[in-house]
Write a protein that holds these residues in place. Sequence first.
Motif, short mmCIF file in Angstrom:
data_model
loop_
_atom_site.label_atom_id
_atom_site.label_comp_id
_atom_site.label_asym_id
_atom_site.label_seq_id
_atom_site.Cartn_x
_atom_site.Cartn_y
_atom_site.Cartn_z
N GLY A 259 0.82 -1.21 0.00
CA GLY A 259 0.00 0.00 0.00
C GLY A 259 0.86 1.26 0.00
O GLY A 259 0.55 2.23 -0.71
N PHE A 260 1.94 1.24 0.78
CA PHE A 260 2.83 2.41 0.78
C PHE A 260 3.31 2.69 -0.64
O PHE A 260 3.30 3.82 -1.11
N LYS A 261 3.74 1.64 -1.31
CA LYS A 261 4.31 1.83 -2.66
C LYS A 261 3.25 2.32 -3.63
O LYS A 261 3.48 3.25 -4.40
N GLN A 262 2.05 1.69 -3.54
CA GLN A 262 0.97 2.11 -4.45
C GLN A 262 0.58 3.56 -4.22
O GLN A 262 0.22 4.27 -5.15
N ASP A 263 0.65 4.01 -2.97
CA ASP A 263 0.25 5.38 -2.65
C ASP A 263 1.40 6.37 -2.81
O ASP A 263 1.25 7.55 -2.49
N GLY A 264 2.56 5.89 -3.23
CA GLY A 264 3.70 6.80 -3.38
C GLY A 264 4.25 7.28 -2.04
O GLY A 264 4.82 8.37 -1.95
N ILE A 265 4.06 6.47 -0.99
CA ILE A 265 4.58 6.83 0.33
C ILE A 265 5.93 6.13 0.51
O ILE A 265 6.01 4.91 0.36
N THR A 266 6.97 6.91 0.80
CA THR A 266 8.27 6.30 1.08
C THR A 266 8.33 6.03 2.57
O THR A 266 8.43 6.95 3.36
N TYR A 267 8.20 4.78 2.95
CA TYR A 267 8.20 4.46 4.38
C TYR A 267 9.50 3.77 4.74
O TYR A 267 9.80 2.69 4.25
N LYS A 268 10.28 4.40 5.61
CA LYS A 268 11.50 3.78 6.13
C LYS A 268 11.43 3.80 7.63
O LYS A 268 11.14 4.84 8.22
N GLY A 269 11.72 2.66 8.24
CA GLY A 269 11.73 2.63 9.70
C GLY A 269 10.82 1.54 10.22
O GLY A 269 10.55 0.55 9.53
N PHE A 270 10.34 1.74 11.45
CA PHE A 270 9.50 0.73 12.08
C PHE A 270 8.02 1.00 11.79
O PHE A 270 7.59 2.16 11.77
N VAL A 271 7.27 -0.06 11.59
CA VAL A 271 5.80 0.03 11.59
C VAL A 271 5.32 -0.84 12.74
O VAL A 271 5.75 -1.99 12.87
N PHE A 272 4.46 -0.28 13.55
CA PHE A 272 3.88 -0.96 14.72
C PHE A 272 2.41 -1.20 14.37
O PHE A 272 1.68 -0.27 14.08
N PHE A 273 2.02 -2.47 14.36
CA PHE A 273 0.63 -2.84 14.08
C PHE A 273 -0.02 -3.22 15.40
O PHE A 273 0.38 -4.21 16.02
N GLY A 274 -1.00 -2.42 15.84
CA GLY A 274 -1.80 -2.79 17.01
C GLY A 274 -2.92 -3.69 16.50
O GLY A 274 -3.76 -3.26 15.72
N ILE A 275 -2.88 -4.96 16.89
CA ILE A 275 -3.78 -5.97 16.31
C ILE A 275 -4.74 -6.46 17.38
O ILE A 275 -4.35 -6.61 18.55
N ILE A 276 -5.97 -6.75 16.97
CA ILE A 276 -6.90 -7.40 17.88
C ILE A 276 -7.35 -8.71 17.23
O ILE A 276 -7.58 -8.75 16.01
N ASN A 277 -7.42 -9.75 18.04
CA ASN A 277 -7.82 -11.07 17.57
C ASN A 277 -9.32 -11.24 17.83
O ASN A 277 -9.74 -11.42 18.97
N VAL A 278 -10.10 -11.15 16.76
CA VAL A 278 -11.55 -11.33 16.89
C VAL A 278 -11.88 -12.71 16.31
O VAL A 278 -11.81 -12.90 15.10
N LYS A 279 -12.18 -13.65 17.16
CA LYS A 279 -12.50 -15.03 16.74
C LYS A 279 -11.47 -15.57 15.75
O LYS A 279 -11.82 -16.06 14.67
N ASN A 280 -10.21 -15.42 16.10
CA ASN A 280 -9.09 -15.92 15.28
C ASN A 280 -8.88 -15.19 13.96
O ASN A 280 -8.17 -15.68 13.10
N GLU A 281 -9.50 -14.02 13.83
CA GLU A 281 -9.22 -13.18 12.66
C GLU A 281 -8.55 -11.90 13.15
O GLU A 281 -9.05 -11.25 14.07
N PRO A 282 -7.42 -11.49 12.54
CA PRO A 282 -6.75 -10.27 12.99
C PRO A 282 -7.34 -9.00 12.35
O PRO A 282 -7.62 -8.99 11.16
N TYR A 283 -7.52 -7.99 13.15
CA TYR A 283 -7.93 -6.66 12.70
C TYR A 283 -6.93 -5.63 13.21
O TYR A 283 -6.40 -5.81 14.30
#
Length: 424
Positions: free
Chosen positions: A262-286
Motif C-alpha cells: 500500500g505504501f508503494k501504491q500510494d507513493g509513500i516512502t516508508y523507512k523505519g518501524f511500523v507498529f501494528f496494534g492488532i486485535i484477535n476477533v475469533k481468530n481473525e486479525p484486525y
Amino acid sequence: MRILLLGSGGREHAFAWKIAQSSALDELFIAPGNAGTRLHGKNVDINPNDFQAIKEFTLENNINMVVVGPEDPLVNGIVDFFETDEKLKNIPVIGPNAKAAQLEGSKDFAKQFMARHSIPTAKYGTFTKETLEEGYAFLGKMKAPYVLKADGLAAGKGVLILDNLTEAKKELKSMLADAKFGDASSSVVIEQFLSGIELSCFVITDGDAYKILPEAKDYKRIGEGDKGLNTGGMGAVSPVPFANPTFLDKIKNQIIIPTIKGFKQDGITYKGFVFFGIINVKNEPYVIEYNCRMGDPETEVVIPRLKSDLLDLFEGVATKTLSECDVQFDERSAATVMMVSGGYPESYEKGKQIFGINSVTDSIIFHAGTSADGPAVISNGGRVLAATSYGKNLEAALKKSYDSIGKIEFEKAAYRKDIGFDVL
Ligand code: AMP
Ligand code: GLY
C-alpha cells in the motif's frame, strides 16, 4: 559509526543497550536520554523536537545516523527536515517522513489507507465540528460500546470507549466543539467496537524489503486483571502464546504485506518501524491502530530477543539493502514488568532516589523515567524502570523480573503483579 538517538524512555534505553553492542559503533549520543542510557553513551540535553539544535549537534559531532524513538519528531517532519537541508541530506534518519508518519499522526489517514488497501479494521466514520449532527446520527446507528478517537496525536489519551449513547454524544461534542484534545480532536473517528485480545506486531522496512520482528503483548491498564485507567504500558511479554503460526500468517498476509504494498501504491516512502496494534476477533486479525515507531514497553522485550546487530539493520534501512540483512531471534521468551510512581497515571511524585538497581543480576533494568544526580538514580516520570528477563518460557522470565523488582526500592513504587496473567 557515530549515532544520535532521540528520546528518553524505556524504549530508547533498550535501543541504546542494543546499539552499544554493535561492532560498527564508534560513539553513541542520546538526546536527552535518562540515567540508564548514560551507561551506553553520552546523554546530551537536546529536545527531540528542537530540529535546529539537533542540526547543530549533528554537524558539530560528525553524526552519521539519527535514530528516532518517539513519534512526535517523526510526525513533526524530522526526516523531511534532514532531507531538505543541504548539509544534512546525506545523513540518514531512521524513521518515516512526515507524510508516512500520518499513519500514526492521523487516525482518519490510517483508516482511509486501510480501506483503500482492504486491510481488516473496524468500520468507521470521520466527523468534524461542521458535521457534528451527522456524527450523532452515525452513533445512533452503532451499538454500544462506542469508540471515539481524536484524529491527531493526543499523548495516548485520545481514545474514549463509552457504554451509553448519551455519554458518547456528549463526548463527541466535547471533542469536536469544545476541543477536548485541542487540535488533535478537530476531527474524530467513530469506530465499531471490536471485542478480542490484543497484541503488537512490528516490522522494520526500507520501503521495499521488510523484516518481521517478534510479536509482543503489552498491559496497558494500571490495575490487575486489566482494570482501571490506561497507562503508557505496565509490562509486556514476547512471544505471545495465542499468536500461533496460523494466526501470525494471517497477520502477515492480510495486514503486513498489504501495508507495505500500500505504501508503494500510494507513493509513500516508508523507512523505519511500523507498529501494528492488532486485535484477535475469533481468530481473525484486525488493525486497531498503526504507530510509526516501536512500542513502549514492547521494545523492552522485542529488542532483547533480536540476536542480529541492530546497526546493521539500520544501515540496511538507510541504504535500501535490508533484504540482504540476516535477522536472527532468540528462542527464549522475554518479559518486562514496569515499576511506576505511586499515583500514576494520575498525579504522582518524582524525585525519589532509587536503590538496589545494581544488586539485580538476573534481569536487565531499562530506565523509563529516571534522571541522574551524580551516581544516584532519581525517579523522573510516571513509568520509572522496566525489569526485563529471559526465560525458557514466559513463567520463568516473569518470575525473574518479579524477583529483580523485589530488590529495587523507591518511595511509593508500584507495579502490576499479574503481567502475563491472561496468556499463561
Ligand atoms: P490507542 O490509543 O489507539 O492505542 O487505543 C487505545 C486502546 O483502545 C486500544 O489499545 C484498544 O484497547 C482500545 N480500542 C481502540 N479501538 C478499538 C476498537 N475499535 N474496538 C475495541 N477497542 C478499541
Ligand atoms: N505500548 C503501546 C505503545 O507504545 O503505544
